[in-house]
Each structure stands twice: as C-alpha cells, then as structure tokens.
Enzyme design. Structure first.
Site, PDB file in Angstrom:
ATOM      1  N   ARG A  21       0.950  -1.250  -0.228  1.00  0.00           N
ATOM      2  CA  ARG A  21      -0.230  -0.171  -0.064  1.00  0.00           C
ATOM      3  C   ARG A  21       0.794   1.301   0.012  1.00  0.00           C
ATOM      4  O   ARG A  21       0.652   2.177  -0.680  1.00  0.00           O
ATOM      5  CB  ARG A  21      -1.020  -0.074   1.205  1.00  0.00           C
ATOM      6  CG  ARG A  21      -2.105  -0.998   1.126  1.00  0.00           C
ATOM      7  CD  ARG A  21      -3.096  -0.664   2.181  1.00  0.00           C
ATOM      8  NE  ARG A  21      -2.621  -0.600   3.548  1.00  0.00           N
ATOM      9  CZ  ARG A  21      -2.525  -1.673   4.573  1.00  0.00           C
ATOM     10  NH1 ARG A  21      -2.895  -2.863   3.768  1.00  0.00           N
ATOM     11  NH2 ARG A  21      -2.152  -1.451   5.552  1.00  0.00           N
ATOM     12  N   SER A  38      -2.924 -15.730   6.615  1.00  0.00           N
ATOM     13  CA  SER A  38      -4.048 -14.808   7.167  1.00  0.00           C
ATOM     14  C   SER A  38      -4.989 -15.539   7.706  1.00  0.00           C
ATOM     15  O   SER A  38      -6.044 -15.362   7.110  1.00  0.00           O
ATOM     16  CB  SER A  38      -4.357 -13.549   6.039  1.00  0.00           C
ATOM     17  OG  SER A  38      -4.903 -12.688   6.531  1.00  0.00           O
ATOM     18  N   CYS A  42      -6.236 -17.813  17.155  1.00  0.00           N
ATOM     19  CA  CYS A  42      -6.758 -17.725  18.187  1.00  0.00           C
ATOM     20  C   CYS A  42      -8.368 -18.109  18.402  1.00  0.00           C
ATOM     21  O   CYS A  42      -8.903 -18.618  19.465  1.00  0.00           O
ATOM     22  CB  CYS A  42      -6.823 -16.245  18.843  1.00  0.00           C
ATOM     23  SG  CYS A  42      -5.237 -15.614  19.037  1.00  0.00           S
ATOM     24  N   ALA A 300      -0.855 -11.879  19.575  1.00  0.00           N
ATOM     25  CA  ALA A 300      -1.385 -11.551  18.336  1.00  0.00           C
ATOM     26  C   ALA A 300      -1.412 -10.189  17.942  1.00  0.00           C
ATOM     27  O   ALA A 300      -0.965  -9.829  16.523  1.00  0.00           O
ATOM     28  CB  ALA A 300      -2.783 -12.013  18.028  1.00  0.00           C
ATOM     29  N   LYS A 360     -12.238  -7.834  46.388  1.00  0.00           N
ATOM     30  CA  LYS A 360     -13.391  -8.547  45.877  1.00  0.00           C
ATOM     31  C   LYS A 360     -14.483  -7.479  45.632  1.00  0.00           C
ATOM     32  O   LYS A 360     -14.891  -6.624  46.603  1.00  0.00           O
ATOM     33  CB  LYS A 360     -14.163  -9.415  46.790  1.00  0.00           C
ATOM     34  CG  LYS A 360     -15.322 -10.343  46.280  1.00  0.00           C
ATOM     35  CD  LYS A 360     -15.685 -11.407  47.399  1.00  0.00           C
ATOM     36  CE  LYS A 360     -17.273 -11.700  47.316  1.00  0.00           C
ATOM     37  NZ  LYS A 360     -17.506 -12.757  48.373  1.00  0.00           N
ATOM     38  N   TYR A 425     -18.894   5.318  34.798  1.00  0.00           N
ATOM     39  CA  TYR A 425     -19.997   4.576  35.546  1.00  0.00           C
ATOM     40  C   TYR A 425     -21.241   4.833  35.039  1.00  0.00           C
ATOM     41  O   TYR A 425     -21.745   5.911  34.669  1.00  0.00           O
ATOM     42  CB  TYR A 425     -19.777   5.356  37.122  1.00  0.00           C
ATOM     43  CG  TYR A 425     -21.267   5.213  37.760  1.00  0.00           C
ATOM     44  CD1 TYR A 425     -21.470   3.780  38.296  1.00  0.00           C
ATOM     45  CD2 TYR A 425     -21.995   6.034  38.165  1.00  0.00           C
ATOM     46  CE1 TYR A 425     -22.717   3.374  39.071  1.00  0.00           C
ATOM     47  CE2 TYR A 425     -23.161   5.831  38.723  1.00  0.00           C
ATOM     48  CZ  TYR A 425     -23.484   4.607  39.429  1.00  0.00           C
ATOM     49  OH  TYR A 425     -24.492   4.422  39.959  1.00  0.00           O
ATOM     50  N   TRP A 433     -17.593   3.215  42.412  1.00  0.00           N
ATOM     51  CA  TRP A 433     -16.332   3.023  42.467  1.00  0.00           C
ATOM     52  C   TRP A 433     -15.833   1.647  41.784  1.00  0.00           C
ATOM     53  O   TRP A 433     -16.090   0.580  42.255  1.00  0.00           O
ATOM     54  CB  TRP A 433     -15.928   2.856  44.096  1.00  0.00           C
ATOM     55  CG  TRP A 433     -15.698   4.173  44.921  1.00  0.00           C
ATOM     56  CD1 TRP A 433     -16.766   4.642  45.625  1.00  0.00           C
ATOM     57  CD2 TRP A 433     -14.744   5.114  44.724  1.00  0.00           C
ATOM     58  NE1 TRP A 433     -16.437   5.930  46.188  1.00  0.00           N
ATOM     59  CE2 TRP A 433     -15.273   6.143  45.684  1.00  0.00           C
ATOM     60  CE3 TRP A 433     -13.560   5.085  44.100  1.00  0.00           C
ATOM     61  CZ2 TRP A 433     -14.554   7.351  46.028  1.00  0.00           C
ATOM     62  CZ3 TRP A 433     -12.723   6.293  44.565  1.00  0.00           C
ATOM     63  CH2 TRP A 433     -13.191   7.274  45.351  1.00  0.00           C
TER      64      TRP A 433
END
Length: 447
Positions: A21, A38, A42, A300, A360, A425, A433
């Site tokens: 290109r 190509s 994954c 990848a 947690k 949020y 939070w």
C-alpha cells in the site's frame, strides 16, 4: 526494491499488505510453507467446539486476494530452509515436488512464528496425539474427533490453549482430563484467583491432575494410555498443549543473534543483528514496558503491529515500537480471566520492591440485576509508587477492564495517579467505585 518475507500469517501478511500500500512499486514476495495464510489462530478452540462450523471460517483473507487485488507475489507451499546474509538470498524447497528455489532480497522479514512444544517422550508420535497451532492442526483435530468418535481426551498442559480446548471439548461432550508436572494451576496467578479458575474447571467436569509428570503414552486396544509416575489416564485423543517455542533456527543458522527463550533478538525498529533483516511475530522478542528488559511473550496484536512497523521501516518511514505489557485475556467456561504487566513474583525477580492487594467487588452497581463478583489483584512498587501489574477474574466485566491497567502501565503511572483516573460509571456496567479504583485505593495503603 525487493522485500522478501518468510511466513504468511499475522506479522508476514501485515507487513506485505502495508508495504504494497505504501510503495506499490516495491516487489513484495512472501514464502509460506503451508497452503494457509492470514487466519485467526486464536479462534480455533471456539471453532473446534462447533462440530458444524467449517475451519475455513477462520480465514481472514484468502491467498488469491493478496495475489490478485494487492499484487503480492505470494508463494504457498514454499519452505524456506536457508538464509545467506552475505549474498542476501533465501533458498528452500517447494513442498509438493521437492524442487529447489532461490530468491534474492534487498530487505528480508523473518516471520516464521512459533511451534508447539512436543515432549521427547515415548508415544508422543502416536496417531491421536495432536497439537494445535496452525489451521491444518485445527482441521486435523476436528477430523479426528469426527472420524474416531472421540469420547475421552487428555490435555497435556494447563496454559491458555489447554484451558480453552478443555472448554471446547466439553462443549462436544468429550470427557477431559488435564495433566501438568508443576503443582499449581496458572502458577503466575495469585492463588485466590487461581482457585476460582480451578473450581470453574471442576464444576464443568474437567479432571485436573497437577503435579503429575507424564513418562510416556502407550497404544492399547481401546485407544491411548497416558502414563504418569503415579497414575495412568485412558484417552481416545491426547492434545499436547504445553506451550510454544519460537521458530528461530533459520535465523540462528544464518548467524543472526537470538536471545531470551531463543527468540530472534530485535531492536525497537524490529531489525535483527543484520541491518537488512527484520523479524516480527512469535519468532521475535520484544521489550517489556514495565521492566524495560527484553522479553518473549507471543501475542497476536504485537505480531500484527510489528508487521506494520517493519513495512514502515522498509519503506523509509522510521518507526519504533515501545514494547509489550503482556496483556492477555482468555475464557474458561463462564469466567473471564485477564492479566497485564507483572505478578508479585515477576516484579521481585525484576528487582522491584513490590506489594500487592486482592479485592472482591462487583461488575455492576449493587442494586442492579445480574451483578457478578469480580476479583482484582494489583501489584505496585514501594520505591517508586508505580503500578506494576494486574490480574482479574469474574463472569463478566473483566475482558475490557484490564485494558485500563494496560494503558496505565504503558504510561508508567503510579498507583496514586491511577486511583484518580476518571473511569466510566453507570449501574449496568460498574459500581460508582469501579473495581479497579477500589483496588488502587487499597494498594495506596501499601505503597
């Protein structure tokens, strides 16, 4: 200019396409030893999970498209066997007929990728002992499952591919046992988080045999027998998923410098020890953005980005890559598992003075329906206050959250700075939070 590329997957074809290109007059030649280029490697475990889905669905762009629409001289079935840096030639053999070939280059890219580690043990060459790396491997596994009516499988290894394949095989109603010599599942992961992954596997009827060293595989009347020091496991199929190693021998034989894990050593411009030769993808090393040291983490995104950078440099647009943070995410049944940067143990080995926290939290606001538990591990440095790494596990809200920490690592942010970031949020997506901010605030008490 003639730009020759050895290897036709992520790094190789990214470099070829971009070079063509940028400079359409450049003669771009790609030598690929298989017939596949190509494709989404994954995606193979998820393809294998679906008996009705064609493996060819994973092909991103067919060879003829590169040849006809982009003008790339793509030679499939051409196995490169030697590089002569003095005369700037690549020689090899055409797979189908054994005829030799020779190409002269002005610039060369080695994009030979990696290959599965196959233990040098009795029986790993038996029919039914398979590995998963190439598209042909995926075809072979799907065909074997179908034709042999596989009901039981043993996976040697408990890394990313092994865990994804455990889910894929269970989706096909195949009984799965996983075996590894080391005692811990995901040894790089904080034990509290690893225990959640382990429970998820057990809840989905995956047999875990950590601390079990395979001594060989035997053929019997019913199929295969995986022999360990203290037990044996029967199987119709065995998957070697111990890990991969870089295909760097072609470079090493040509006198090109290799380094960590025998990967080809490159500078930030992807040049090897020979200035006319570049390397990119799973065969090459990189710089870790946290430690500043060389590392080998096959990724990848890095392969595609490095391919682009090589093309830029070859075409006269100097481009340097900063490095990698080792950001990764994978799915284990109903869990999202992600990491970036360093674990506590890795940070200690890199001469930081690290501390960590585990918190947690919830994936959504506490009153919002469907909220799931997320656990976050953050690692920071007591000397500098820098954020060094993160790990996360949860049924939702993990895969993309980890990217915020990756950006912080690339920008060498401190835990204090990260704790002040303006994260989004809304009740369906996060508590006020965010779990990452909660973890950062707890880490601040230690750094």
């Amino acid at each position: 200019m003639r730009f020759v590329i050895i290897g036709g997957d992520a790094a190789g074809m990214s470099a070829a396409s971009r070079a063509k290109r940028m400079q359409p007059d450049t003669e771009v030649i790609v030598l690929e030893k298989t017939e596949d280029v190509s494709y989404s490697a994954c995606g193979m475990p998820y393809n294998i999970a679906d008996a009705d889905r064609e493996v060819e669905d994973l092909v991103v762009r067919k060879a003829e498209v590169f040849r006809q629409k982009q003008g790339i001289d793509l030679f499939t079935g051409y196995r490169a066997e030697a590089i002569d840096p003095v005369n700037r030639t690549v020689t090899g053999t055409i797979v189908d007929n054994g005829e030799p070939f020779r190409f002269v280059y002005d610039r060369l890219l080695i994009a030979t990728g990696g290959r599965p580690i196959i233990p040098d043990l009795p029986g790993f060459d038996l029919p039914g002992v398979l590995a998963l790396k190439s598209l042909e491997d995926g075809r072979r596994i799907k065909s074997f499952i179908r034709n042999q009516s596989v009901k039981k499988a043993v996976i040697a290894g408990m890394g990313y591919i092994g865990l994804e394949m455990a889910e894929a095989l269970r989706e096909r109603n195949i009984a799965v046992d996983m075996v590894k010599p080391r005692p811990d599942l995901l040894p790089w992961m904080h034990r509290d988080l690893a225990a959640i992954v382990e429970k998820e596997l057990i809840d989905n009827q995956v047999g875990l045999h950590a601390g079990c060293t395979i001594t060989g595989i035997e053929k019997n009347a019913d199929g295969l027998n995986v022999v360990c020091e203290d037990r044996s496991l029967s199987a119709d199929m065995v998957l070697a998923a111990i890990g991969i190693r870089p295909n760097s021998e072609l470079a090493a034989d040509a006198g090109i410098e290799t380094g960590i894990n025998d990967a080809i050593s490159v500078n930030r411009h992807l040049q090897t020890s020979d200035e006319a030769i570049y390397a990119a993808g799973d065969c090459a090393d990189a710089v870790h953005v946290v430690t500043g040291e060389k590392t080998w983490i096959p990724l990848a995104l890095r392969a595609n980005r490095a391919g682009w950078a090589v093309a830029d440099n070859v075409c006269g647009r100097p481009t340097a890559l900063e490095g990698v943070a080792g950001t990764s995410v994978f799915k284990v049944f109903n869990l999202e598992v992600a990491r970036t940067g360093l674990s506590l143990a890795e940070a200690r080995r890199a001469d930081f003075e690290p501390v960590e926290v585990v918190i947690k939290s919830r994936s959504r606001a506490h009153a919002h329906p469907g909220a799931q538990t997320i656990r976050v591990n953050l690692v920071g440095d007591t000397r500098s206050g820098r954020l060094l790494g993160a790990q996360m596990v949860g049924p939702e809200g993990v895969a993309h959250r980890i990217n915020a920490v990756a950006v912080a690592l690339h920008n060498r942010m401190t835990a204090a700075g990260f704790s002040q970031t303006d994260l989004a949020y809304a009740p369906p997506f996060s508590p006020v939070w965010d779990p990452l901010l909660t973890a950062a605030n707890q880490l601040l008490k230690k750094v």
